[in-house]
Design a protein around this motif. Structure first.
Motif, PDB file in Angstrom:
ATOM      1  N   TRP A  32       0.836  -1.196   0.000  1.00  0.00           N
ATOM      2  CA  TRP A  32       0.000   0.000   0.000  1.00  0.00           C
ATOM      3  C   TRP A  32       0.872   1.247   0.000  1.00  0.00           C
ATOM      4  N   SER A  33       0.212   2.408  -0.335  1.00  0.00           N
ATOM      5  CA  SER A  33       0.906   3.699  -0.365  1.00  0.00           C
ATOM      6  C   SER A  33       0.376   4.566   0.756  1.00  0.00           C
ATOM      7  N   PRO A  37      -3.580   5.502  -4.012  1.00  0.00           N
ATOM      8  CA  PRO A  37      -3.179   5.114  -5.370  1.00  0.00           C
ATOM      9  C   PRO A  37      -3.057   6.294  -6.331  1.00  0.00           C
ATOM     10  N   VAL A  39      -1.838  10.349  -6.578  1.00  0.00           N
ATOM     11  CA  VAL A  39      -1.121  11.407  -5.878  1.00  0.00           C
ATOM     12  C   VAL A  39      -0.911  12.578  -6.827  1.00  0.00           C
ATOM     13  N   VAL A  47       5.956   3.682   0.019  1.00  0.00           N
ATOM     14  CA  VAL A  47       5.292   2.460  -0.417  1.00  0.00           C
ATOM     15  C   VAL A  47       5.708   1.368   0.584  1.00  0.00           C
ATOM     16  N   SER A  61      10.613  -1.732  -9.011  1.00  0.00           N
ATOM     17  CA  SER A  61       9.794  -0.677  -9.638  1.00  0.00           C
ATOM     18  C   SER A  61      10.221  -0.483 -11.093  1.00  0.00           C
ATOM     19  N   LYS A  88       3.201   8.128 -13.875  1.00  0.00           N
ATOM     20  CA  LYS A  88       2.634   6.906 -13.321  1.00  0.00           C
ATOM     21  C   LYS A  88       3.730   5.865 -13.149  1.00  0.00           C
ATOM     22  N   THR A  90       4.775   1.800 -11.233  1.00  0.00           N
ATOM     23  CA  THR A  90       4.329   0.510 -10.716  1.00  0.00           C
ATOM     24  C   THR A  90       5.369  -0.013  -9.721  1.00  0.00           C
ATOM     25  N   ASP A 107      -0.091   0.105  -8.538  1.00  0.00           N
ATOM     26  CA  ASP A 107       0.060   1.160  -9.551  1.00  0.00           C
ATOM     27  C   ASP A 107      -0.264   2.496  -8.922  1.00  0.00           C
ATOM     28  N   ILE A 108       0.655   3.461  -9.043  1.00  0.00           N
ATOM     29  CA  ILE A 108       0.474   4.807  -8.502  1.00  0.00           C
ATOM     30  C   ILE A 108       0.264   5.762  -9.680  1.00  0.00           C
ATOM     31  N   SER A 109      -0.917   6.452  -9.739  1.00  0.00           N
ATOM     32  CA  SER A 109      -1.213   7.463 -10.739  1.00  0.00           C
ATOM     33  C   SER A 109      -0.918   8.836 -10.191  1.00  0.00           C
ATOM     34  N   THR A 110      -0.506   9.742 -11.085  1.00  0.00           N
ATOM     35  CA  THR A 110      -0.174  11.093 -10.647  1.00  0.00           C
ATOM     36  C   THR A 110      -0.855  12.107 -11.542  1.00  0.00           C
TER      37      THR A 110
END
Length: 801
Positions: A32-33, A37, A39, A47, A61, A88, A90, A107-110
């Protein structure tokens, strides 16, 4: 004891559960972040990975996954610090559990928070009496790189100012939305809410009065019905409007409104159009208040033709050396002046002395015509379409021998890469209506690529465009007044870019004695690379000595004289102002001097002929025959026997003789006169051999004191008579006066001739070898001229010379 057993059982149960999970293929960790997910770009977060079994955990990563440097809190928990994220990413965690478990990933979206929507604009679109909507558009601002949802909020106010319902439109990612409204609505309030995973933002509230933003639907135009100057267009409306605007344009032009359009019911007339032009039309409408509708779909149509309104621009090329024909050129009319499709050109040659010389029809895709040459004739050209012909374009053809001042080049010329500026001194004495004509063309290609421009009297320069690089141009500047040629100024050697030629000319040669005649062909047009200035002929003998001969570029032949008897190599190069080109084709030839054998042979033959003639001249018979031939050629130098020395002495010795040209009887020593008959023979080709064509008078009286007034016979006639001597007298019966050259009378035979007379006869060669002297004729009785007639054909018999 009981507590210890309880803890042991718990651990055992956990191990059993984990073992069962591993056997089922479950993940070995949980990831988890700290920021979730999604930011914002540029933020910092961690992370975290929590493993479900005892193992050596790691974190990766990227694509492909690369190991990351993480921090371990305990064997079951690790984390990674992420700073200034911009895109973005992973992340994944894995460990070497005793049992096979799948790794876990995240997966982290920005992106960005949405900006408040701005530039809201709403339109009250009236499509028909039953459908009315409010259409609003806005600007959502910068891209958030996230999925945005936009909500259009609309609050209406009716005529009685009671609050209306707040309507929520569908969420949309677009920048426009529409909401139906009732026809009773007068005021509206509008705002826009934008949101994404990071948050939301709301625009300011916009208030509108619907009648100020009312817009009718777009009109529909029917196909125009056009004449040459106007078009009638049908317009279809879904609602009744108060204003209609029509715009038109020709091809590649800007739109223009028709201020004098006339609206008639459901159609509109558009005037002031150009004939034979493709026009495009569009229309829009508006209520008494509010906004103009959108422009309709464009429609197009051609206007009809009219007769051309302007004469052609005509020029001509100077006639060829034979003056039998010349070529007339004209420029194509543009659409605005042609006013139709040109279907034919008509060319007429008119002589002021004899009337029309020729009338020729030329196809529409032709821009020149060859016509018979006629000095001072008038050439007229018309352009014709389906509605008529253009005004006549006239030009007077002048003989090339007209006295005009020739110049080598204009006074000023400025050349750039793709254009040439030509300037000249104004013709001060030219009348007001005088014009200048500037013509130019590639060198040697006047008939194929002639171009020209006509200018006014006050112009003193022109810019010639379209000059091809590495091409040589020439031309002239004419001054015309009433189609009369006042002056011509020629120019040559015009080029924009130039270099040395890339090839040499082909050579032909012909050896003539100790000289060689060299001819060559022009270098192909694309290989000259500019204006040629000269050719250089190189002549190299067998010892390697090379001699150049420079020849002007206008020549194609040169003779090299005084060459020695050796082998030679010859080639030619061409030059421009930028340098000399490569060598052309080489030829080899031999000069072979003439031997003295031929003159010697001719001298020997001439000497042999001369010696033969000298030998012939020593023969007496040849001399006599030659003298006869000579006398036949020299008609006016025949000797006169009557005036010879022998004739005079004979007259003195024999006494007086009286000859009277009358009808009286002859007084002499004889009783009766002697009659002499003369026979006329045909005239021969040689006059000296001609006999007398008249006969003597029947009675003739001679007297030494009396001289005849005129000669009785022509000087070219020679008559000789013989009379027999009397037995009792030695005197002749009849003789001639010494002044009478037409007759020679004697009573003597050949035996009575003295030596001098015999030489005279021999000199004349008068008698042939077989004449009557050789046959000893008898002299007796009356003698007539028939007895002594001479046939000249005997002179040429048995001749061997």
């Amino acid at each position: 004891m009981m507590a210890t057993m309880s803890q042991t059982w718990t651990i055992f149960t956990a191990v059993i559960v984990m073992a069962v999970q591993c056997c089922r293929g479950e993940k070995c960790c949980h990831i988890w972040s700290s920021a979730g997910p999604v930011v914002q770009q540029g933020s910092n977060f961690t992370v975290n990975c929590n493993f479900t079994c005892k193992c050596k955990g790691s974190m990766r990563s990227g694509h492909p996954p690369r190991p990351q440097t993480h921090t371990e809190i305990n064997p079951a928990l690790i984390y990674l610090n992420v700073t200034n994220i911009t895109k973005k990413r992973t992340f994944s965690c894995e460990c070497n559990c005793p049992t096979s478990l799948n790794p876990c990933g995240l997966d982290i979206s920005t992106g960005y928070l949405p900006e408040p929507p701005k530039n809201i604009s709403c339109t009250y679109k009236v499509k028909d009496n039953e459908r009315e909507v409010v259409l609003c558009t806005w600007d959502r601002g910068r891209d958030t790189f996230l999925t945005n949802k936009v909500v259009l909020w609309l609050r209406t106010v009716s005529r009685n100012h009671t609050d209306g319902l707040v309507l929520n439109s569908k969420e949309t990612a677009l920048e426009s939305a529409s909401i139906p409204v009732s026809s009773s609505v007068q005021l509206i309030s509008v705002w826009v809410l934008a949101r994404n995973e990071l948050g939301s933002a709301v625009s300011i509230t916009m208030n509108y009065t619907l009648r100020d933003i009312a817009m009718p639907s777009t009109p529909v135009l029917g196909q125009p019905d056009c004449s040459s100057r106007e078009c009638i267009i049908k317009v279809q409306h879904s609602v009744r409007t108060q204003h209609l605007e029509i715009q038109y344009r020709a091809e590649a032009q800007t739109w223009a409104s028709s201020p004098d359009s006339v609206v008639q019911m459901s159609s509109v007339k558009v005037p002031s159009l150009e004939p034979y032009t493709l026009h495009h039309f569009r229309a829009r409408t508006k209520f008494s208040t509010g906004l103009w509708s959108k422009w309709s779909t464009n429609i197009s149509s051609w206007t009809q033709e009219e007769a051309p309104a302007k004469e052609l621009d005509v020029w001509y090329a100077e006639p060829a050396s034979d003056f039998k024909s010349l070529r007339v050129y004209w420029k194509e009319l543009n659409i605005s002046t042609a006013k139709g499709k040109i279907i034919v050109y008509q060319v007429r040659v008119y002589s002021p002395n004899s009337g029309p010389v020729s009338i020729t029809n030329v196809s529409a895709d032709t821009r020149n015509c060859s016509v018979p040459f006629c000095a001072n004739c008038e050439v007229t050209v018309w352009a014709c379409n389906s509605k008529g012909s253009s005004p006549p374009a006239k030009i007077t053809i002048h003989h090339t021998k007209v006295k005009v001042k020739q110049f080598q080049s204009p006074e000023d010329m400025h050349v750039t890469v793709d254009r040439v500026t030509i300037s000249w001194r104004k013709h001060d004495t030219a009348p007001r209506h005088a014009v200048y004509v500037v013509e130019w063309y590639p060198e040697g290609h006047k008939l194929e690529e002639l171009r020209w421009v006509k200018l006014g009297r006050n112009d003193n320069h022109t810019v010639v465009t379209g000059i091809k690089p590495f091409e040589c141009y020439e031309g002239a500047v004419y001054v015309l007044s009433n189609e009369s040629l006042l002056r011509r100024t020629t120019f040559t050697g015009v080029t924009s870019l130039e270099s040395a030629p890339v090839a040499g000319p082909s050579v032909q040669h012909k050896v003539e004695g100790n000289q060689v005649k060299v001819t060559w062909t022009e270098i192909p047009r694309g290989q000259r690379r500019g204006c040629l200035t000269n050719y250089i002929i190189y002549l190299e003998n067998d010892s390697g000595h090379k001699k150049p001969y420079i020849v002007p570029a206008s020549q194609r032949m040169h003779i090299i004289k005084g060459l020695s008897s050796v082998f030679y190599n010859l080639w030619i190069t061409a030059s421009t102002a930028q340098g000399e080109g490569p060598e052309g084709q080489k030829v080899k030839f031999l000069i072979q001097n003439e031997t003295p054998l031929s003159p010697l042979i001719m001298c020997a033959v001439a000497a042999t002929i001369l010696m033969f003639l000298v030998c012939l001249c020593h023969s007496l018979e040849v001399k006599q025959r030659f003298w006869v031939y000579f006398q036949c050629l020299m008609l006016d130098v025949v000797p006169d026997p009557a005036n010879s020395k022998w004739a005079r002495e004979y007259t003195q010795e024999k006494g007086k003789i009286s000859l009277q040209l009358s009808n009286s009887s002859v007084t002499a020593e004889e009783d009766e006169p002697i009659l002499v008959d003369v026979e006329e023979l045909p005239k021969q080709s040689i006059d000296i051999c001609a006999n007398v064509s008249s006969q003597l008078p029947r009675q003739t009286s001679l007297s030494p004191e009396t001289e005849p007034a005129a000669l009785l016979y022509p000087l070219t006639t020679y008559i000789k008579s013989f009379s027999h001597d009397s037995d009792n007298s030695d005197q002749p019966q009849t003789s001639l006066d010494t002044n009478t050259t037409g007759d020679y009378l004697s009573s003597h035979g050949p035996g009575d001739m003295d030596e001098e007379d015999q030489e005279f006869v021999d000199m004349l060669g008068f008698f042939p070898s077989h004449n009557f002297f050789m046959e000893h004729p008898e002299f007796g009785g009356k003698l007539t001229l028939n007895a002594v007639k001479i046939d000249c054909s005997d002179l040429f018999q048995n001749s061997e010379c």
